[in-house]
Scaffold this active site. Structure first.
Site, PDB file in Angstrom:
ATOM      1  N   CYS A  51      70.257 -10.564  38.408  1.00 55.67           N
ATOM      2  CA  CYS A  51      71.015 -11.027  39.585  1.00 55.67           C
ATOM      3  C   CYS A  51      72.448 -10.491  39.550  1.00 55.67           C
ATOM      4  CB  CYS A  51      70.997 -12.551  39.589  1.00 55.67           C
ATOM      5  SG  CYS A  51      71.996 -13.336  40.857  1.00 55.67           S
ATOM      6  N   HIS A  52      73.082 -10.485  40.722  1.00 53.50           N
ATOM      7  CA  HIS A  52      74.473 -10.025  40.845  1.00 53.50           C
ATOM      8  C   HIS A  52      75.419 -10.795  39.932  1.00 53.50           C
ATOM      9  CE1 HIS A  52      73.538  -7.632  44.378  1.00 53.50           C
ATOM     10  NE2 HIS A  52      72.694  -8.609  44.666  1.00 53.50           N
ATOM     11  N   THR A  53      75.132 -12.067  39.741  1.00 54.33           N
ATOM     12  CA  THR A  53      76.038 -12.884  38.926  1.00 54.33           C
ATOM     13  C   THR A  53      76.063 -12.394  37.481  1.00 54.33           C
ATOM     14  OG1 THR A  53      75.391 -14.685  40.356  1.00 54.33           O
ATOM     15  CG2 THR A  53      76.665 -15.275  38.433  1.00 54.33           C
ATOM     16  N   HIS A  66      69.974 -15.774  34.059  1.00 56.93           N
ATOM     17  CA  HIS A  66      69.892 -17.156  34.552  1.00 56.93           C
ATOM     18  C   HIS A  66      68.734 -17.373  35.514  1.00 56.93           C
ATOM     19  CE1 HIS A  66      72.155 -14.972  37.572  1.00 56.93           C
ATOM     20  NE2 HIS A  66      71.761 -15.878  38.451  1.00 56.93           N
ATOM     21  N   GLU A  67      67.885 -16.351  35.715  1.00 61.84           N
ATOM     22  CA  GLU A  67      66.771 -16.542  36.665  1.00 61.84           C
ATOM     23  C   GLU A  67      65.457 -16.554  35.903  1.00 61.84           C
ATOM     24  OE1 GLU A  67      66.871 -13.749  39.901  1.00 61.84           O
ATOM     25  OE2 GLU A  67      68.797 -14.495  40.599  1.00 61.84           O
ATOM     26  N   CYS A 120      70.803 -34.348  36.425  1.00 63.12           N
ATOM     27  CA  CYS A 120      70.677 -35.375  35.373  1.00 63.12           C
ATOM     28  C   CYS A 120      70.003 -36.637  35.890  1.00 63.12           C
ATOM     29  CB  CYS A 120      72.035 -35.695  34.766  1.00 63.12           C
ATOM     30  SG  CYS A 120      73.078 -36.748  35.808  1.00 63.12           S
ATOM     31  N   CYS A 152      74.186 -39.184  37.410  1.00 63.71           N
ATOM     32  CA  CYS A 152      75.603 -39.135  37.795  1.00 63.71           C
ATOM     33  C   CYS A 152      75.742 -39.501  39.277  1.00 63.71           C
ATOM     34  CB  CYS A 152      76.197 -37.757  37.507  1.00 63.71           C
ATOM     35  SG  CYS A 152      75.663 -36.467  38.652  1.00 63.71           S
ATOM     36  N   CYS A 174      74.149 -36.951  41.548  1.00 64.25           N
ATOM     37  CA  CYS A 174      72.683 -36.932  41.513  1.00 64.25           C
ATOM     38  C   CYS A 174      72.104 -38.121  42.283  1.00 64.25           C
ATOM     39  CB  CYS A 174      72.165 -36.941  40.078  1.00 64.25           C
ATOM     40  SG  CYS A 174      72.202 -35.309  39.306  1.00 64.25           S
ATOM     41  N   CYS A 209      75.367 -31.659  40.325  1.00 57.81           N
ATOM     42  CA  CYS A 209      75.331 -32.592  39.190  1.00 57.81           C
ATOM     43  C   CYS A 209      76.598 -32.451  38.354  1.00 57.81           C
ATOM     44  CB  CYS A 209      74.099 -32.294  38.329  1.00 57.81           C
ATOM     45  SG  CYS A 209      74.005 -33.288  36.836  1.00 57.81           S
ATOM     46  N   ARG A 259      78.952 -29.940  33.389  1.00 59.86           N
ATOM     47  CA  ARG A 259      79.658 -28.794  33.969  1.00 59.86           C
ATOM     48  C   ARG A 259      80.659 -28.152  33.019  1.00 59.86           C
ATOM     49  NH1 ARG A 259      78.882 -28.532  39.469  1.00 59.86           N
ATOM     50  NH2 ARG A 259      80.693 -27.325  40.045  1.00 59.86           N
ATOM     51  N   CYS A 306      67.143 -18.909  41.406  1.00 60.32           N
ATOM     52  CA  CYS A 306      68.489 -18.647  41.951  1.00 60.32           C
ATOM     53  C   CYS A 306      68.429 -18.274  43.422  1.00 60.32           C
ATOM     54  CB  CYS A 306      69.178 -17.563  41.114  1.00 60.32           C
ATOM     55  SG  CYS A 306      70.832 -17.122  41.674  1.00 60.32           S
ATOM     56  N   ARG A 352      64.719  -7.534  44.124  1.00 58.62           N
ATOM     57  CA  ARG A 352      64.880  -8.083  42.775  1.00 58.62           C
ATOM     58  C   ARG A 352      64.091  -7.273  41.754  1.00 58.62           C
ATOM     59  NH1 ARG A 352      68.750 -10.546  43.510  1.00 58.62           N
ATOM     60  NH2 ARG A 352      69.260 -12.631  42.767  1.00 58.62           N
TER      61      ARG A 352
HETATM   62  N1  LIG Z   1      75.640 -20.113  46.876  1.00 58.58           N
HETATM   63  C1  LIG Z   1      74.896 -19.856  45.805  1.00 58.58           C
HETATM   64  O1  LIG Z   1      74.494 -20.760  45.069  1.00 58.58           O
HETATM   65  C2  LIG Z   1      74.498 -18.449  45.516  1.00 58.58           C
HETATM   66  C3  LIG Z   1      73.397 -18.162  44.705  1.00 58.58           C
HETATM   67  C4  LIG Z   1      73.032 -16.804  44.530  1.00 58.58           C
HETATM   68  C5  LIG Z   1      73.779 -15.813  45.130  1.00 58.58           C
HETATM   69  N2  LIG Z   1      74.864 -16.140  45.901  1.00 58.58           N
HETATM   70  C6  LIG Z   1      75.670 -15.144  46.600  1.00 58.58           C
HETATM   71  O2  LIG Z   1      75.018 -14.834  47.810  1.00 58.58           O
HETATM   72  C7  LIG Z   1      75.366 -13.516  48.225  1.00 58.58           C
HETATM   73  C8  LIG Z   1      74.100 -12.728  48.524  1.00 58.58           C
HETATM   74  O3  LIG Z   1      73.322 -12.572  47.343  1.00 58.58           O
HETATM   75  P1  LIG Z   1      72.108 -11.527  47.329  1.00 58.58           P
HETATM   76  O4  LIG Z   1      71.517 -11.581  45.978  1.00 58.58           O
HETATM   77  O5  LIG Z   1      71.224 -11.774  48.492  1.00 58.58           O
HETATM   78  O6  LIG Z   1      72.960 -10.179  47.526  1.00 58.58           O
HETATM   79  P2  LIG Z   1      72.563  -8.713  48.047  1.00 58.58           P
HETATM   80  O7  LIG Z   1      73.697  -7.837  47.668  1.00 58.58           O
HETATM   81  O8  LIG Z   1      71.194  -8.350  47.595  1.00 58.58           O
HETATM   82  O9  LIG Z   1      72.524  -8.882  49.630  1.00 58.58           O
HETATM   83  C9  LIG Z   1      73.667  -8.798  50.427  1.00 58.58           C
HETATM   84  C10 LIG Z   1      73.273  -8.059  51.698  1.00 58.58           C
HETATM   85  O10 LIG Z   1      74.391  -8.068  52.606  1.00 58.58           O
HETATM   86  C11 LIG Z   1      74.318  -6.888  53.344  1.00 58.58           C
HETATM   87  N3  LIG Z   1      75.584  -6.600  54.009  1.00 58.58           N
HETATM   88  C12 LIG Z   1      76.670  -5.966  53.526  1.00 58.58           C
HETATM   89  N4  LIG Z   1      77.619  -5.873  54.466  1.00 58.58           N
HETATM   90  C13 LIG Z   1      77.120  -6.463  55.574  1.00 58.58           C
HETATM   91  C14 LIG Z   1      77.622  -6.664  56.883  1.00 58.58           C
HETATM   92  N5  LIG Z   1      78.843  -6.248  57.248  1.00 58.58           N
HETATM   93  N6  LIG Z   1      76.829  -7.314  57.771  1.00 58.58           N
HETATM   94  C15 LIG Z   1      75.611  -7.739  57.431  1.00 58.58           C
HETATM   95  N7  LIG Z   1      75.081  -7.558  56.192  1.00 58.58           N
HETATM   96  C16 LIG Z   1      75.827  -6.925  55.291  1.00 58.58           C
HETATM   97  C17 LIG Z   1      73.908  -5.834  52.330  1.00 58.58           C
HETATM   98  O11 LIG Z   1      73.349  -4.688  52.969  1.00 58.58           O
HETATM   99  C18 LIG Z   1      72.885  -6.595  51.486  1.00 58.58           C
HETATM  100  O12 LIG Z   1      71.551  -6.390  51.939  1.00 58.58           O
HETATM  101  C19 LIG Z   1      76.215 -12.947  47.096  1.00 58.58           C
HETATM  102  O13 LIG Z   1      77.569 -13.126  47.415  1.00 58.58           O
HETATM  103  C20 LIG Z   1      75.840 -13.821  45.905  1.00 58.58           C
HETATM  104  O14 LIG Z   1      76.861 -13.855  44.944  1.00 58.58           O
HETATM  105  C21 LIG Z   1      75.218 -17.427  46.108  1.00 58.58           C
HETATM  106 ZN   LIG Z   2      71.347 -15.436  40.394  1.00 61.57          ZN
HETATM  107 ZN   LIG Z   3      73.783 -35.449  37.646  1.00 62.05          ZN
END
Ligand SMILES: NC(=O)c1ccc[n+]([C@@H]2O[C@H](COP(=O)([O-])OP(=O)(O)OC[C@H]3O[C@@H](n4cnc5c(N)ncnc54)[C@H](O)[C@@H]3O)[C@@H](O)[C@H]2O)c1
Ligand SMILES: [Zn+2]
Ligand SMILES: [Zn+2]
Length: 369
Positions: free
Chosen positions: A40-42, A62-63, A92, A95, A98, A106, A110, A169, A362
């Protein structure tokens, strides 16, 4: 025990796949044998050094999805042989958060988790006598991991683990953003910005909620095709005119629900401005860069638009992930097109390269059993 793991030793350098020591699970902890883990990106964000809260050495990942091998004292909710998905966002069940249906954040562990420790403030990972820290409480780029019981979702043994891992994730985040955070109403119009794993999950979530029209916005034609496969009825190539295009598609008013899944603050603004007056709800899923802010003209809010954020799709992991997995097994969610490459642990850095090249949605590391 000695296990193979991908260790972040130096920011900006490839992960080092090496043998490390993993101690037995203590009270409330569980030893899990990983079957698969998404990249994942993270993980990359931390490995690159861009995340200011990152630390090293640490075992990333983490996945994860795997099988419970042994449990520590006092563990009652999982037993050896159970199939589990790892949760960076634990539950949990005790809390104040939760116990409240309004949030999944949760509060139990943390602080320790953010610093790379298990809840008792120590690590189970070491190499050459030096401790190695845990990442996101999961550290699943490894053959085995030790995790708190409250961070494991027990899923159906029918679910193939090499695909179940995406529920750890991005997929649950997108599905949950539509189902839990926005609670999309049947018959509504939705716009999803970004068609990565999170955005595709949000599209599937809107479809499951019975949305009538789902507009996907992305820059990649290939991803827009995948978006159609998940239920998008219209697709748009993203750009500066996207808000106007959404207004044109929606009788000049905008969408009932919009979702942002890009991490780009300018796109978050488009998501707010594409939501309709009166009741339009923009749900922000993307993680923006440190210090970046979301620019919104207040008039958009006074005229009835709302903005919500969603972490892990508002999914209370131990309750919600097994339910989502069951919906997949029941044929309601199509996971296969989301998994593009299968790698070995030794190829983890290749997983980062594929992600940077936007090759597939992925890559999944599959461990030999
Ligand atoms: N909130 C959470 O709990 C959580 C969990 C996982 C990931 N995320 C975040 O969610 C986001 C997306 O994650 P992902 O794995 O799907 O990423 P990803 O990079 O695979 O997908 C992002 C998409 O956005 C597109 N994009 C870029 N510029 C754009 C624009 N101007 N208009 C429309 N689309 C555009 C890209 O082409 C790409 O397909 C990331 O910022 C990630 O960090 C958040
Ligand atoms: Zn992730
Ligand atoms: Zn909790």
């Amino acid at each position: 025990m000695r296990i193979k793991a991908a260790v972040l030793r130096e920011f900006g350098a490839p992960l080092s796949v090496e043998e490390v020591d993993l101690a037995e699970p203590k009270t409330g902890e569980v030893l899990v044998r990983l079957a698969a883990c998404g990249v994942c990106h993270t993980d990359l964000f931390t490995a690159s050094g861009a995340d200011p809260s990152g630390y090293a050495p640490a075992v990333l990942g983490h996945e994860g999805a795997g099988v419970v091998e042994r449990v520590g004292e006092g563990v009652t909710s999982v037993a050896p042989g159970d199939h589990v998905v790892t949760l960076f966002s634990p539950q949990c069940r005790e809390c104040v958060h939760c116990l409240d249906s309004r949030t999944n954040l949760c509060l139990a562990i943390r602080e320790q988790q953010n610093q790379g420790f298990l809840p008792d403030g120590t690590t189970r990972l070491a190499a050459g006598g030096e401790p190695i820290r845990h990442f996101m409480g999961t550290s699943t780029f490894a053959e085995y991991t030790v995790m708190p019981e409250i961070a494991l979702a027990r899923i159906s043994p029918e679910a193939p683990l090499d695909r179940a891992c995406v529920f750890a994730c991005g997929l649950s985040t997108g599905l949950g953003a539509a189902i839990n955070t926005a609670k999309v109403a049947a018959g509504s119009t939705c716009v999803v910005f970004g068609a990565g794993l999170v955005g595709l999950g949000a599209i599937a979530g809107c479809r499951l909620q019975g949305a009538e029209r789902i507009v996907a916005v992305d820059l990649s034609a290939e991803r827009l095709d995948l978006a159609r496969g998940q239920g998008a009825t219209d697709v748009l190539h993203g750009g500066p005119d996207t808000v106007q295009q959404v207004l044109d598609l929606t009788g000049g008013l905008g969408a009932d629900y919009t979702f942002e899944a890009t991490g780009i603050v300018a796109v978050m603004r488009q998501a707010v401005e594409s939501a309709r007056m009166g009741w339009g709800l923009a749900t922000i899923c993307g993680v923006a860069g440190k210090g970046e802010t979301l620019d919104v003209v207040p008039r958009f809010l006074i005229t009835g638009r709302r903005v919500a954020g969603s972490s892990f799709g508002g999914v209370k992991g131990r309750d919600g992930v097994p339910q989502l997995v069951d919906r997949w097994l029941g044929g309601e969610i199509d996971v296969d097109p989301l998994i593009s490459h299968r790698l070995t642990l030794a190829e983890v850095n290749r997983g980062f390269e594929l992600m940077e090249a936007q090759d597939g949605i992925r890559s999944v590391i599959v461990f030999e059993s």
